[in-house]
Design a protein around this motif. Structure first.
Motif, PDB file in Angstrom:
ATOM      1  N   ALA A  39       0.833  -1.201   0.000  1.00 30.83           N
ATOM      2  CA  ALA A  39       0.000   0.000   0.000  1.00 30.83           C
ATOM      3  C   ALA A  39       0.870   1.255   0.000  1.00 30.83           C
ATOM      4  O   ALA A  39       0.620   2.199  -0.754  1.00 30.83           O
ATOM      5  CB  ALA A  39      -0.947  -0.010   1.208  1.00 30.83           C
ATOM      6  N   TRP A  40       1.911   1.267   0.829  1.00 33.91           N
ATOM      7  CA  TRP A  40       2.831   2.404   0.894  1.00 33.91           C
ATOM      8  C   TRP A  40       3.499   2.637  -0.460  1.00 33.91           C
ATOM      9  O   TRP A  40       3.617   3.771  -0.923  1.00 33.91           O
ATOM     10  CB  TRP A  40       3.885   2.148   1.972  1.00 33.91           C
ATOM     11  CG  TRP A  40       4.879   3.263   2.123  1.00 33.91           C
ATOM     12  CD1 TRP A  40       4.781   4.318   2.989  1.00 33.91           C
ATOM     13  CD2 TRP A  40       6.107   3.430   1.407  1.00 33.91           C
ATOM     14  NE1 TRP A  40       5.886   5.134   2.835  1.00 33.91           N
ATOM     15  CE2 TRP A  40       6.718   4.610   1.874  1.00 33.91           C
ATOM     16  CE3 TRP A  40       6.759   2.707   0.412  1.00 33.91           C
ATOM     17  CZ2 TRP A  40       7.926   5.083   1.387  1.00 33.91           C
ATOM     18  CZ3 TRP A  40       7.971   3.173  -0.080  1.00 33.91           C
ATOM     19  CH2 TRP A  40       8.544   4.345   0.397  1.00 33.91           C
ATOM     20  N   THR A  72      10.336  -2.248 -12.578  1.00 34.21           N
ATOM     21  CA  THR A  72      11.557  -2.231 -11.768  1.00 34.21           C
ATOM     22  C   THR A  72      12.330  -3.543 -11.853  1.00 34.21           C
ATOM     23  O   THR A  72      13.173  -3.821 -11.008  1.00 34.21           O
ATOM     24  CB  THR A  72      11.227  -1.934 -10.293  1.00 34.21           C
ATOM     25  OG1 THR A  72      10.367  -2.964  -9.782  1.00 34.21           O
ATOM     26  CG2 THR A  72      10.571  -0.571 -10.134  1.00 34.21           C
ATOM     27  N   ALA A  73      12.033  -4.333 -12.871  1.00 37.31           N
ATOM     28  CA  ALA A  73      12.764  -5.598 -13.073  1.00 37.31           C
ATOM     29  C   ALA A  73      14.263  -5.294 -13.193  1.00 37.31           C
ATOM     30  O   ALA A  73      14.651  -4.167 -13.535  1.00 37.31           O
ATOM     31  CB  ALA A  73      12.242  -6.298 -14.324  1.00 37.31           C
ATOM     32  N   PRO A  74      15.114  -6.260 -12.901  1.00 36.56           N
ATOM     33  CA  PRO A  74      16.563  -6.021 -12.911  1.00 36.56           C
ATOM     34  C   PRO A  74      17.116  -5.389 -14.186  1.00 36.56           C
ATOM     35  O   PRO A  74      18.082  -4.641 -14.124  1.00 36.56           O
ATOM     36  CB  PRO A  74      17.145  -7.420 -12.697  1.00 36.56           C
ATOM     37  CG  PRO A  74      16.088  -8.156 -11.955  1.00 36.56           C
ATOM     38  CD  PRO A  74      14.779  -7.621 -12.479  1.00 36.56           C
ATOM     39  N   ASN A  91      15.824  -1.204  -4.194  1.00 36.93           N
ATOM     40  CA  ASN A  91      16.787  -1.073  -3.101  1.00 36.93           C
ATOM     41  C   ASN A  91      16.288  -0.194  -1.962  1.00 36.93           C
ATOM     42  O   ASN A  91      16.944  -0.099  -0.929  1.00 36.93           O
ATOM     43  CB  ASN A  91      18.120  -0.521  -3.632  1.00 36.93           C
ATOM     44  CG  ASN A  91      18.769  -1.470  -4.601  1.00 36.93           C
ATOM     45  OD1 ASN A  91      18.700  -2.685  -4.459  1.00 36.93           O
ATOM     46  ND2 ASN A  91      19.394  -0.930  -5.627  1.00 36.93           N
ATOM     47  N   LEU A  92      15.162   0.452  -2.147  1.00 37.26           N
ATOM     48  CA  LEU A  92      14.590   1.272  -1.078  1.00 37.26           C
ATOM     49  C   LEU A  92      14.025   0.364   0.009  1.00 37.26           C
ATOM     50  O   LEU A  92      13.401  -0.663  -0.284  1.00 37.26           O
ATOM     51  CB  LEU A  92      13.486   2.176  -1.623  1.00 37.26           C
ATOM     52  CG  LEU A  92      13.923   3.197  -2.668  1.00 37.26           C
ATOM     53  CD1 LEU A  92      12.713   3.921  -3.236  1.00 37.26           C
ATOM     54  CD2 LEU A  92      14.906   4.179  -2.060  1.00 37.26           C
ATOM     55  N   SER A  93      14.199   0.743   1.242  1.00 44.34           N
ATOM     56  CA  SER A  93      13.823  -0.137   2.355  1.00 44.34           C
ATOM     57  C   SER A  93      12.323  -0.401   2.459  1.00 44.34           C
ATOM     58  O   SER A  93      11.921  -1.493   2.842  1.00 44.34           O
ATOM     59  CB  SER A  93      14.345   0.426   3.677  1.00 44.34           C
ATOM     60  OG  SER A  93      13.770   1.687   3.926  1.00 44.34           O
TER      61      SER A  93
END
Length: 163
Positions: A84-85, A101-103, A112-114
């Motif tokens: 949701a975030w 956002t696939a490799p 890579n964002l937490s």
């Protein structure tokens, strides 16, 4: 002629966005509507035989509601909330974001964002073209099913949030 130009300027003035205001206004769902959305998403998955968790966040990504069905795994709280975030943060559904956002994609660094979780099941909630929140579903056997349940939840409140 001069009066005509002045009249045209006055009429067209309100259509121009005013960026000089000190305050902004925005819409968010009431807790009762967020709860209704979450319940509808949970019921949609339950009707298909899936036990899930559902998180509804406001437009800033702050959790308004979390529901976990009785047999859903303990991981669903974190994954539903993060889906949701992510949907609110990037203003796109996480099923689409998973592809984008696939490799091998230029936006792969988002992974890579937490907090970001580009895994289907997160959907932004819009009302009259304005972002009012997001919903995340986790626990079905596929992210496409999580996504469908989230959208069923949104459909259940569409009339409530139309303005």
């Amino acid at each position: 002629m001069r009066k005509l130009l002045l009249a045209m300027a006055l009429v067209s003035g309100p259509a121009i966005a005013q960026d000089d205001e000190a305050l902004v206004q925005f819409e968010v769902m009431k807790p009762e509507i967020a709860l209704k959305l979450a319940q509808a998403a949970l019921e949609s998955c339950r009707d298909q035989g899936y036990q899930v968790g559902v998180a509804v966040v406001d437009r800033f990504g702050v959790t308004q509601v979390f529901l976990r069905d009785r047999f859903a795994g303990p991981h669903v709280e974190e994954t539903a909330r993060r889906k949701a975030w992510t949907a609110v943060s990037f203003r796109t559904d996480t099923l689409t974001l998973a592809e984008e956002t696939a490799p091998d994609k230029i936006s792969s660094g988002i992974r890579n964002l937490s907090m970001a979780l580009p895994l289907g099941g997160g959907v932004p909630v819009d009302a009259a073209g304005s972002l009012v929140g997001g919903v995340g579903v986790s626990g079905a056997p596929g992210p496409d099913i999580d996504d469908a349940c989230a959208r069923d939840g949104i459909a259940a409140v569409e009339e409530d949030i139309a303005f």
